[in-house]
Scaffold this active site. Sequence first.
Site, PDB file in Angstrom:
ATOM      1  N   LYS A 169      61.778 -23.614   2.602  1.00  0.00           N
ATOM      2  CA  LYS A 169      61.913 -25.083   2.611  1.00  0.00           C
ATOM      3  C   LYS A 169      60.958 -25.730   1.608  1.00  0.00           C
ATOM      4  O   LYS A 169      61.330 -26.664   0.893  1.00  0.00           O
ATOM      5  CB  LYS A 169      61.634 -25.635   4.011  1.00  0.00           C
TER       6      LYS A 169
ATOM      7  N   THR B   2      59.768 -24.394  -1.095  1.00  0.00           N
ATOM      8  CA  THR B   2      60.256 -24.062  -2.435  1.00  0.00           C
ATOM      9  C   THR B   2      61.426 -24.955  -2.822  1.00  0.00           C
ATOM     10  O   THR B   2      61.504 -25.448  -3.959  1.00  0.00           O
ATOM     11  CB  THR B   2      60.681 -22.576  -2.482  1.00  0.00           C
TER      12      THR B   2
ATOM     13  N   ARG C 278      53.039 -30.739   3.708  1.00  0.00           N
ATOM     14  CA  ARG C 278      51.918 -30.555   4.636  1.00  0.00           C
ATOM     15  C   ARG C 278      50.824 -29.712   3.983  1.00  0.00           C
ATOM     16  O   ARG C 278      51.111 -28.856   3.139  1.00  0.00           O
ATOM     17  CB  ARG C 278      52.392 -29.842   5.906  1.00  0.00           C
TER      18      ARG C 278
ATOM     19  N   LYS D 103      51.489 -14.894   6.916  1.00  0.00           N
ATOM     20  CA  LYS D 103      52.510 -15.680   6.234  1.00  0.00           C
ATOM     21  C   LYS D 103      52.155 -15.981   4.776  1.00  0.00           C
ATOM     22  O   LYS D 103      53.001 -16.112   3.916  1.00  0.00           O
ATOM     23  CB  LYS D 103      52.727 -17.003   6.977  1.00  0.00           C
TER      24      LYS D 103
ATOM     25  N   ALA E 245      53.763 -27.194  13.949  1.00  0.00           N
ATOM     26  CA  ALA E 245      55.152 -27.607  14.116  1.00  0.00           C
ATOM     27  C   ALA E 245      55.712 -27.247  15.484  1.00  0.00           C
ATOM     28  O   ALA E 245      56.837 -27.633  15.795  1.00  0.00           O
ATOM     29  CB  ALA E 245      56.018 -26.990  13.026  1.00  0.00           C
TER      30      ALA E 245
ATOM     31  N   PHE F  47      59.579 -25.511  10.416  1.00  0.00           N
ATOM     32  CA  PHE F  47      60.497 -24.654  11.156  1.00  0.00           C
ATOM     33  C   PHE F  47      61.947 -25.091  10.964  1.00  0.00           C
ATOM     34  O   PHE F  47      62.296 -25.690   9.962  1.00  0.00           O
ATOM     35  CB  PHE F  47      60.120 -24.584  12.634  1.00  0.00           C
TER      36      PHE F  47
ATOM     37  N   PHE G 125      68.630 -15.579  -3.303  1.00  0.00           N
ATOM     38  CA  PHE G 125      67.759 -14.447  -3.617  1.00  0.00           C
ATOM     39  C   PHE G 125      68.490 -13.530  -4.601  1.00  0.00           C
ATOM     40  O   PHE G 125      69.715 -13.568  -4.708  1.00  0.00           O
ATOM     41  CB  PHE G 125      67.399 -13.664  -2.351  1.00  0.00           C
TER      42      PHE G 125
ATOM     43  N   TRP H 210      63.683 -20.916  -7.671  1.00  0.00           N
ATOM     44  CA  TRP H 210      62.635 -19.896  -7.556  1.00  0.00           C
ATOM     45  C   TRP H 210      62.530 -19.101  -8.858  1.00  0.00           C
ATOM     46  O   TRP H 210      61.429 -18.773  -9.305  1.00  0.00           O
ATOM     47  CB  TRP H 210      62.939 -18.955  -6.382  1.00  0.00           C
TER      48      TRP H 210
END
Length: 975
Positions: free
Chosen positions: A426, A428, A450, A461, A680, A711, A799, A828
């Site tokens: 999200k 990205t 955030r 993460k 979140a 999330f 991807f 990306w």
Amino acid sequence: MSARLPFVLRRLARPQHPGSPRRLPSLCRASSGRGSGCGGGEGLLGQQRLRDTQAGSSRGPGSPAPPTRDSIVREVIQNSKEVLSLLQEKTPTFKPVLAIIQAGDDNLMQEVNQNLAEEAGLNITHICLPAESGEDEIIDEILKINEDSRVHGLALQIAETSFSNKILNALKPEKDVDGLTDVNLGKLVRGDAHECFISPVARAVIELLEKSGVSLDGKKILVIGAHGSLEATLQCLFQRKGSMTMSSQWKTPQLQGKLQEADIVVLGSPKPEEIPLSWIQPGTTVFNCSHDFLSGKAACISSGVHGISPIAEDVSLLAAALRIQNMVSSGRRWLREQQHRRWRLHCLKLQPLSPVPSDIEISRAQTPKAVEILAKEIGLLADEIEIYGKSKAKVRLSLLERLKDQADGKYVLVAGITPTPLGEGKSTVTIGLVQALTAHLNVNSFACLRQPSQGPTFGVKGGAAGGGYAQVIPMEEFNLHLTGDIHAITAANNLLAAAIDARILHENTQTDKALYNRLIPSVNGVREFSKIQLARLKRLGINKTDPSALTEEEMRKFARLDIDPSTITWQRVVDTNDRFLRKITIGQANTEKGCSRQAQFDIAVASEIMAVLALTDSLSDMKERLGRMVVASDRNGQPVTADDLGVTGALTVLMKDAIKPNLMQTLEGTPVFVHAGPFANIAHGNSSVLADKIALKLVGEGGFVVTEAGFGADIGMEKFFNIKCRASGLVPSVVVLVATVRALKMHGGGPSVTAGVPLRKEYTEENLQLVADGCCNLEKQIQIAQLFGVPVVVALNVFKTDTRAEIDLVCELAKRAGAFNAVPCYHWSIGGKGSVDLAWAVREAASKESRFQFLYDVQLPIVEKIRTIAQSVYGAKDIELSPEAQSKIDRYTEQGFGNLPICMAKTHLSLSHQPDKKGVPKGFILPISDVRASIGAGFIYPLVGTMSTMPGLPTRPCFYDIDLDTETEQVKGLF
């Protein structure tokens, strides 16, 4: 003349300490001096008429009648007044401010400037320095005025010898209403007179000549003794009127011959005694523009000389009026700059590599713009930012007042389907979208993200700056410390926690009288309540302000909070994943006298203070919210707040800088706000309201602000709408729903995905059946967004292992499910260029009328609001409350907190409460194990099942790969 000066100006004439600037009250209204012995503007013009009459007696027979000089000045001022009135029709609170820096006591010009400014409707302020002030003192004042956004024009009233290049170069060209700077002169010479300020003195000369009926075409003009900007401006203006212009100094050979040839003579400096007036031919028009004459320190050259046109004395008054006209033009330009405009943003070029390098390698390969340059490009003023290093700055909230009349841009939320433990990108997508909008479509756009916790950064993460060629830079500064906001929250949170336990200790070990006396000590023989203690007295219904006037019962009631330790909900926090702090015992030392209890640590971003920061809309609102935070109940079941503990002011002090959003940039040089990062699950998981509001003003009408919800859409998006939008009053235009083929395969029955473990072949090879089956989760999330009446654009984050068939299948099924559009995104791997199609889709969706609505009415009972979310959003059959949850609901309702919105604390890995249930679970009963309240933040949060507020470290945390090159000081291993 001094008898006519306003009282405040006469005070300025009194001696002051050497070197100390003398100022009128900041941004004062120009005074006419009525009631203070000053005759006002009419008096000034009346004196002018008297001088005209006297001069007329020396005018030779047949001389042309002079123009009505006071009418010229009045015409200029009236025109300025009318233009200003038109500007104020659109912006009623606008009033231009002229600042005049004056060295010495030039009282006559002070009076002239003040009266003309008042008549035109301007504000004026004088900065009066001692006559002996040096270059540095004058420049210091200039620099202050340059950066004062309340001031729209700056004029210098200093000795002619003080006009050094250093002083002139210090002036900001856009405030240089006297046209002294090289920038304004250059524009004039280049022919861009409409874009610059022209010397009012030079303009006054031209204006008076033309109003007198003098044709300048072919006239011989001699400018004597002028220097710098005045000389250059006069030459330029006369030449454009077709005049033959000569410049000369007083000691120039053959000066007499030049004077006798000239039709018009302009004196730029006082005439030396040795130059006789007889050198000037009868009938010649003479203007005295010397500094001394304009300031009233020298007599008119034409006095007593037969045949010389005495127009000269009018230059000073008309020049002052034309300066006022320049001021109104400056104000008009300033207002235009405040209005929505397309940014003149210098975007940074990308040179994508294949294969795509690591995030930190990409970040380090791009050199960010200096943050002050970025700030200027997007319309921030110099005094609205506080710079942290080279690439970060805080933005002051005063910006909201300055831009309050500006229309907002479009508001876009990026949410996602139920994610894998790896996340679906999200952040990205958010960065890729704004890079596409601004760097490739030339549309003003802002990303609002955030701030990440250091727990996940060093845990499993990793960071949260986006990834690949769509990220915030420098990414190590984004992920580590930033500007210290989370540290401020940690300090404030733990101060409040310490205050709770300390208060319990002191109440347990002291008598009522001793406790009262220590709470209100005698200082230098005086006892008085502090401001926050007076507020507590008022809440208790004790209307007394003298500490000695309270009865024993009132003293006991005031001094004792009687906190029930078993009801304390306020925990200490640290910004590190530390599983061994999930349950601790505090107060075991002998000095705590048996006041031990079980407690815990939470991760710092789980603090209610973080949620308060994210939802507040001003400093005063934040202070009120901090004071309302409920930390426990007393033994009678009444809430105990931060205000009761007397700590609200201290918390606000610790948070006074954290409330300002942090400005950074993307890889392509577009602006980003990074501000607040509430958990979140137990909080609402969105960046700050303030960042969004400021960004919406900066992008202006037609621009876009793109923010992200934590999330999946069932958690972050639902809270964004029902909590954040309810608090901010902002209405979203579009939801961008992020999906990945990987996550859809998981929801379609693919094998489990675990962080740190290689993906199974089902995720790296084409499997259309898994994708089709998993699109049920995508369809459900689209339906959730539609509950709120907001159009959905699906962004498929592509991807390298995704096939064309899989991509086309997802986009087709998304549109069938009701998405406005569905677009594959490649940001990306190639940056904003890879999200241009998404940007076009978002712009088109945002052009449709929004039908936004909340999911529930906050006035419903707490249980009904929980049930509405469970059934409408998660798809549950019903809810089941534990006895503890029901007890808490009853208590909060009784305490008056039943009308707050709901913030569900639930796993993000499933629509249900069971993380392993993928796709769209149905028929389940949602268990509510506990219910807690964040009264300061403004929501009730039910806990669904077991919910940890302190993550733990895995077997192999990220910190194994993080290192520092001690030679270059570069960070390695962040992702």
